[in-house]
Each structure stands twice: as structure tokens, then as C-alpha cells.
Design an enzyme around this catalytic site. Structure first.
Site, short mmCIF file in Angstrom:
data_model
loop_
_atom_site.label_atom_id
_atom_site.label_comp_id
_atom_site.label_asym_id
_atom_site.label_seq_id
_atom_site.Cartn_x
_atom_site.Cartn_y
_atom_site.Cartn_z
N LYS A 74 -4.07 5.43 -7.50
CA LYS A 74 -4.35 4.98 -6.28
C LYS A 74 -5.02 5.93 -5.25
CE LYS A 74 -1.89 2.02 -2.76
NZ LYS A 74 -0.58 1.55 -2.27
N SER A 150 -0.36 -3.49 -2.31
CA SER A 150 -1.63 -2.68 -2.05
C SER A 150 -2.09 -1.88 -3.10
CB SER A 150 -1.39 -1.85 -0.49
OG SER A 150 -0.64 -0.57 -0.97
N SER A 174 4.22 -2.66 -2.46
CA SER A 174 2.79 -2.46 -3.23
C SER A 174 2.78 -1.76 -4.52
CB SER A 174 2.22 -1.34 -1.91
OG SER A 174 1.88 -1.83 -0.77
#
Lengths: 465, 70
Positions: A74, A150, A174
Site C-alpha cells: 500500500k 482503504s 481497511s
């Protein structure tokens, strides 16, 4: 190919890490435009890391348990030489990171090869990865739909098999939300288990980091490689490395498994509860448990998130609010303005809620609960009907994950192998949360591996084309 | 204010005043979104406040004056 098989082939000299990385880079170049999972491809770094693995093998040294295994992170993880975006336009002005995040250093030490950085909601504040700056991450099972967030790029990259491993963060869900929507395995470890140093923070009180993978064995390999003490994360607890990979064949004898009722048995589409029941049947789990005050726990997490997030970004909110993603800006602005009493009360409630929830583990070792209230929705859709009421998708996607991360319990999100059989629309993936007491990741991996053996959970195949 | 009228408070007025105290300029175009989020936060705060806490219920984060390293 799984991470486990790739590492075995490279360690045995059947393939070179260099060849694996070239194949993966070519695949990402060809297919990532379909998914928009990657925001940076670190080809030079990947080739250097692969060469180091091949050199270690040639010299007779142990290249590590993840020898030559491609992975990506990420884009809130620091990668030396790459600007850490955290999904934000604002961060694009910043200099490149001077060194890797702690977990990236652990992955490198294990022989893994980092291929790049992945799309996410701005500053991790969202559950859909509809990023205004980088565009939406697309769900490999239906590219018109969200990948969840996310850590949406991390989820999409695994489901599309662009990489066998990825790393993400989970503050309110997330890791677990994209795992559910993309049909993959994701681990949110116990709060304080894995170091967060070198990652862009969101809510220090609630931030966790963890891995995604296509199966339990790969998830275990990755998680085991990342354990270890780091003096730079003030929230990390001193724990020995508690490897889970050796436990995957132990079975579930002696583990008591319960099914969450009450709050966790409403507020979602019928198939998410059917998924939980299918998992419960496979495990012969009949006991029902009530996680007390889950709605209050979610509310506390909501306020803590707003307040800490708003405070963190206050300097930029003062001078460049229009550079924020409109989807996050107003929440950060409002969060900066909350009365202090709301925040303190939320943190006090959190401690009381934790004390009650932990008592449940006198009765059970693992609790089953839905991961998301529904499957992936079309990109751009704002609301969805649940229990006859139109609800905003962005916040509601975390309704089942937020009460659990609020008190730091470890969770392994497992994907249903045959989502069509439980009635998901178009056979879209859906996941289930396996929840344990703090530091009991071992129990989660044993249950996940057993469910895999029984054919109940597996990453469902992505449709061709 | 009771929990039933938490979302009826003057969220825009509150936002303007609190932002001034924080030296946070608020673009009028952002105000409706900020107010909507404050009203949602007020609902959450009402839920949190519905649980009676005792004086010994301390906040979850615990300050540590120094850490031992292994």
C-alpha cells in the site's frame, strides 16, 4: 503461482529470482491498467533484490523463506527512494523516503522482492479506494465495481494475481473490507503485534499493518517473516516471534468456536449471514456469543478516527484544503473541530468495552462474524439499501469490522470458496471474519487452514477477460 | 441537549466558531460537508454517552514513561 511454490522453486534452483521478477513486471505492465492497483512500479529495486537472492543461492547462503517472492505495498509504506503518497496529492511534493519501512526491511531480509506501491483511499480514510487523484482501484471480479478500501490496491493486486503477497493497513477495516470484496485472505493482527514504523499514520490509537494473500499458507509465511521487535513503534508490544506456519496442519481440536449474534446478525444483506452460517456448519460451531456494546464500540472508533485524523492533518487543512480528496476533506475538517470531551469519553468507553469483550474468550477461542454488510458495489454508487433503509456505502462498509479493530483483536478475513452458492449477486466474493483474543493469531490460522481443507474457504477464481 | 436532538444543533455555527479558535480558515463551500459530518459525529457521541462510565474507567491509551528493549 503461490508465494510458497515460487520460493521453493527458486530455493531449489529450478527458477531464478531474476526470471520470476521479469515475468511479474511484464504481467503488471500488461494487466495492471485493467485494475489500477499500482501507483508505482519499482522495477530497478525489484531487479536488485532479485539479483541479491540469486547471488545468495549461488554462494550457498540461505536466501530466506520468501526467496524471490514478488510483493507490493500500500502506498503508505516507506520505500527508500520513492515518495510515500498515502494516496494524497499533498504528499507528492515530499522528498522520497530515506529508508524502507520496518516491515519492508523484514520482507527484504526474508528474500522477498518488492515490485511497487499500491492504490488506496487518501490518507487511508475510506472503504472504497475511489481515489480522486489516482482513480479507483477496480475489483478483478468485476472491474466496474470497487475493490474495497482503504487498501484497495493491495486487495486487487492479490485477487488479480499480479503478486502473490501484498501489505496493507487496517484502522477500521481497511484490510478486512478489501479482503471480503476481492475474495482473498487478509490478516489484521493484534494491535501492537507488527511494527508500524515507516508507514504513514492515520489514527495512532487504531492503526494496524498486515498482509494479504491468495491462501492461508502464503499469508502465514508473510506474517511470520514480518514479526519481530522494533523500538521505533511506541505501540508495539514485546512479544516473542510466534510463528503460525508450523501450525497449519494441527487442525482445530480443542478450539471452541462461537458465532457472533445481536449486532453482527443484522445490518447486512442476507448472503453475508449465510456465509457465516456456512462457515459455522463446516466447523460444527453452534454456540452463539454476544459481543456487548459493539455499536458503542463502533461509535467510539468513529470519533477517535475523526479526531486523531483531523488533528494529524490540521496544518494542511489550514493552508491547502482544496488539495485534499473531496471524499476525505470534510471529514478531516469536522474531525479537527470535535469537542475534547467526545474524544476522551470515546477512549474511556473503548477501555470498558474491551474489558467486557475479553470476557467472551473465557467461553470461546474464535468468534465468527460477517466481514462486510454486502459484496462489492459499482464504482461511484453512493448508497445501498440495507434492511429497507438507504445507507451511505462509504462509512457503512466498516460496520462489522470497526467494532473489532476498536479493541485491537486479531482478525483473519477468509473468502467463501463458492459465493454464488450462498446467494451473492453474480457470484461476487464475500468474506467472513475469524476473530480471536489478543495474541491468538495461532488459533485464527488453524481455523482458516481447516476451512480451506474442507473446501469452504478459498479465493474464488477471477472470471476470464 | 438530549440525545434525540443532537443532530439539530447549529452545526455550521459551531464549525465557524471552533474553526476560528483553531485558526482554521473554513471555505464556505466546505461548510455544508463539515456540518453534515459534525451532525454524524454528534450521533456517534450520543451513542458513546449513552453508556454510563465509572470514575475508574480510564481512557484506553496508557502513557509509558520509558520502554524496556529486549
Amino acid at each position: 503461482m503461490t508465494a510458497q511454490a515460487t520460493a521453493a522453486a527458486i530455493r531449489a534452483g529450478k527458477r531464478s529470482a531474476a526470471a520470476v521478477v521479469e515475468e511479474a513486471l511484464a504481467d503488471i505492465a500488461a494487466r495492471d491498467p485493467l485494475y489500477n492497483a499500482f501507483t508505482d512500479v519499482t522495477a530497478d529495486r525489484a531487479r536488485r533484490e532479485a539479483a541479491a537472492v540469486d547471488a545468495a543461492i549461488a554462494a550457498g547462503r540461505n536466501p530466506g523463506p520468501l526467496a524471490g517472492v514478488p510483493y507490493a505495498v500500500k502506498n503508505l509504506f516507506d520505500l527508500a527512494g520513492v515518495t510515500t503518497l498515502a494516496g494524497a496529492k499533498i504528499e507528492r511534493d515530499k522528498p522520497p523516503a530515506a529508508r524502507d519501512a520496518f516491515l519492508v526491511r523484514r520482507m527484504q531480509a526474508a528474500g522477498a522482492v518488492c515490485l511497487g506501491a499500491l492504490n488506496m483511499d487518501e490518507y487511508a480514510y475510506g472503504f472504497t479506494t475511489e481515489n480522486a487523484h489516482d482513480g479507483p482501484a477496480r475489483n478483478p471480479h468485476d472491474r466496474t465495481r470497487i475493490a474495497g478500501g482503504s487498501s484497495g490496491g493491495s486487495g486487487a493486486a492479490i485477487a488479480a494475481e499480479l503478486v502473490p503477497l501484498s501489505l496493507g493497513s487496517d484502522t477500521n477495516g481497511s484490510i478486512r473490507v478489501p479482503s471480503s470484496l476481492c475474495g482473498i485472505f487478509g490478516l489484521k493482527p493484534t494491535y501492537g503485534r507488527l511494527s508500524r514504523s515507516g508507514s504513514f499514520p492515520f489514527v495512532a490509537s487504531l492503526d494496524h499493518l498486515g498482509p494479504f494473500a491468495h491462501d492461508t499458507a502464503d499469508l502465514a509465511l508473510c506474517y511470520d517473516a514480518m514479526q519481530g521487535f522494533d523500538a521505533e513503534d511506541p505501540a508495539q508490544q514485546h512479544r516473542p516471534v510466534e510463528a503460525v506456519a508450523p501450525l497449519l496442519r494441527e487442525g482445530i481440536a480443542g478450539l471452541r468456536i462461537g458465532v457472533a449474534d445481536g449486532y453482527f446478525a443484522r445490518g447486512g444483506h442476507p448472503y453475508v449471514f449465510a456465509a457465516v452460517e456456512a462457515v459455522a456448519r463446516a466447523l460444527d460451531a453452534t454456540q452463539r456469543v454476544t459481543i456487548p456494546d459493539a455499536a458503542l464500540g463502533r461509535a467510539a472508533a468513529f470519533l477517535i478516527t475523526m479526531a486523531e485524523g483531523g488533528n494529524l492533518h490540521l496544518p494542511d487543512l489550514r493552508v491547502r484544503p482544496d488539495d485534499f480528496d473531496p471524499g476525505t476533506r470534510d471529514r478531516f475538517l469536522a474531525g479537527a473541530l470535535l469537542p475534547a470531551s467526545w474524544l476522551v469519553q470515546a477512549q474511556r468507553l473503548r477501555a470498558a468495552y474491551r474489558a467486557e469483550a475479553l470476557r467472551l474468550f473465557d467461553e470461546v477461542d474464535v468468534i465468527l462474524a460477517p466481514a462486510t454488510p454486502h459484496a462489492a458495489t459499482p464504482i461511484g454508487q453512493a448508497t445501498i439499501a440495507v434492511d429497507g433503509e438507504e445507507r451511505p456505502i462509504r462509512p457503512h462498509l466498516g460496520v462489522f469490522t470497526q467494532p473489532i479493530s476498536c479493541i485491537g483483536l486479531p482478525v483473519l478475513a477468509v473468502p467463501m470458496a463458492d459465493p454464488a452458492a450462498i446467494g451473492t449477486p453474480g457470484g461476487l466474493p464475500i468474506g467472513v471474519q475469524l476473530i480471536a483474543a489478543p495474541w491468538r493469531e495461532d488459533a485464527l490460522f488453524r481455523v482458516a487452514a481447516e476451512l480451506e481443507r474442507r473446501g469452504v474457504v478459498a479465493a474464488p477464481p477471477v472470471p476470464a477477460g | 441537549m438530549t440525545s434525540s436532538d443532537r443532530t439539530a444543533f447549529d452545526a455550521e455555527g459551531y464549525a465557524r466558531q471552533a474553526a476560528a479558535l483553531l485558526d482554521l480558515p473554513l471555505d464556505p463551500a466546505h461548510l455544508p460537508g463539515v456540518a453534515a459530518n459534525l451532525r454524524l459525529a454528534a450521533q456517534m457521541a450520543a451513542l458513546v454517552a449513552s453508556r454510563t462510565l465509572a470514575p475508574e474507567d480510564e481512557p484506553a491509551p496508557v502513557f509509558v514513561a520509558g520502554r524496556d528493549t529486549p
